[in-house]
Design a protein around this motif. Structure first.
Motif, PDB file in Angstrom:
ATOM      1  N   MET A  19       0.824  -1.190   0.000  1.00  0.00           N
ATOM      2  CA  MET A  19       0.000   0.000   0.000  1.00  0.00           C
ATOM      3  C   MET A  19       0.871   1.259   0.000  1.00  0.00           C
ATOM      4  O   MET A  19       0.557   2.214  -0.693  1.00  0.00           O
ATOM      5  N   ASP A  20       1.955   1.223   0.811  1.00  0.00           N
ATOM      6  CA  ASP A  20       2.870   2.373   0.853  1.00  0.00           C
ATOM      7  C   ASP A  20       3.522   2.595  -0.505  1.00  0.00           C
ATOM      8  O   ASP A  20       3.810   3.728  -0.893  1.00  0.00           O
ATOM      9  N   GLU A  21       3.728   1.510  -1.217  1.00  0.00           N
ATOM     10  CA  GLU A  21       4.332   1.608  -2.532  1.00  0.00           C
ATOM     11  C   GLU A  21       3.432   2.400  -3.490  1.00  0.00           C
ATOM     12  O   GLU A  21       3.910   3.262  -4.235  1.00  0.00           O
ATOM     13  N   ASN A  22       2.119   2.139  -3.441  1.00  0.00           N
ATOM     14  CA  ASN A  22       1.169   2.858  -4.298  1.00  0.00           C
ATOM     15  C   ASN A  22       1.089   4.332  -3.917  1.00  0.00           C
ATOM     16  O   ASN A  22       1.038   5.203  -4.797  1.00  0.00           O
ATOM     17  N   ILE A  23       1.064   4.608  -2.638  1.00  0.00           N
ATOM     18  CA  ILE A  23       0.992   6.009  -2.189  1.00  0.00           C
ATOM     19  C   ILE A  23       2.260   6.746  -2.607  1.00  0.00           C
ATOM     20  O   ILE A  23       2.196   7.902  -3.058  1.00  0.00           O
ATOM     21  N   ASN A  24       3.418   6.105  -2.480  1.00  0.00           N
ATOM     22  CA  ASN A  24       4.679   6.735  -2.901  1.00  0.00           C
ATOM     23  C   ASN A  24       4.688   6.981  -4.403  1.00  0.00           C
ATOM     24  O   ASN A  24       5.189   8.007  -4.866  1.00  0.00           O
ATOM     25  N   GLN A  25       4.130   6.056  -5.166  1.00  0.00           N
ATOM     26  CA  GLN A  25       4.070   6.220  -6.618  1.00  0.00           C
ATOM     27  C   GLN A  25       3.162   7.392  -6.993  1.00  0.00           C
ATOM     28  O   GLN A  25       3.509   8.202  -7.851  1.00  0.00           O
ATOM     29  N   ILE A  26       1.997   7.505  -6.343  1.00  0.00           N
ATOM     30  CA  ILE A  26       1.067   8.614  -6.615  1.00  0.00           C
ATOM     31  C   ILE A  26       1.683   9.936  -6.190  1.00  0.00           C
ATOM     32  O   ILE A  26       1.607  10.936  -6.919  1.00  0.00           O
ATOM     33  N   THR A  27       2.318   9.957  -5.040  1.00  0.00           N
ATOM     34  CA  THR A  27       2.964  11.184  -4.559  1.00  0.00           C
ATOM     35  C   THR A  27       4.072  11.603  -5.520  1.00  0.00           C
ATOM     36  O   THR A  27       4.230  12.789  -5.830  1.00  0.00           O
TER      37      THR A  27
END
Length: 161
Positions: free
Chosen positions: A1-9
């Motif tokens: 999940m953190d990976e997706n948030i980092n990608q969006i950010t």
């Protein structure tokens, strides 16, 4: 999940923000145009109703009596009503536009064709003898007062959209 948030950010850090600002501005403009159109529509409806209520106050909603030279009386009021009719026409939905135009044309035809003689004939009491009664029933035209009230009501129903 953190990976997706980092990608969006990361995406928002590298992409320019001007498209988002532009779309936000266009959204605000669309909201303001909608508010303005609703206000204009409400004003058009109010003006149309007010014109009918003031120009036809002797005849509608409470019939106080036909004025002399009814044809001239009604036809002299048509230009003012026509102007407000045209303004309101812009705000009538397309699927109801034919009905609106038809009701207006019927009203105009009535105003142009009504005469004092037709009103006088309608106000006469029914004949007492059988021959005159059968003759009158075969040539009976609708009561101009009822027709007028129906036509005006038909026009005003378009203001309740």
């Amino acid at each position: 999940m953190d990976e997706n948030i980092n990608q969006i950010t990361g995406y928002f850090e590298t992409v320019p923000l001007w498209p988002f600002v532009l779309f936000g501005f266009l959204g605000l403009v669309a909201v303001f145009v909608e508010i303005l159109n609703r206000k204009r529509r409400a004003n058009a409806i109010d003006n149309f109703r007010y014109t009918i209520e003031t120009e036809l106050e002797l005849l509608y909603p409470v019939h106080k009596g036909w004025p002399r030279n009814i044809n001239t009386y009604l036809c002299s009021r048509l230009p003012e009503m026509q102007q407000n009719f045209e303004v309101l026409r812009v705000f009538i939905p397309q699927d109801r536009l034919l009905s609106y135009n038809t009701d207006w044309n019927n009203f105009c035809d009535f105003c142009r064709n009504i005469t004092d003689e037709k009103c006088a004939v309608a106000e006469q009491p029914p004949a007492s003898d059988h021959v005159a009664a059968t003759k009158q029933s075969t040539n009976k035209e609708p009561d101009p007062k009822e027709t007028f009230h129906r036509l005006v009501s038909d026009l005003l129903k378009h203001t309740n959209l």
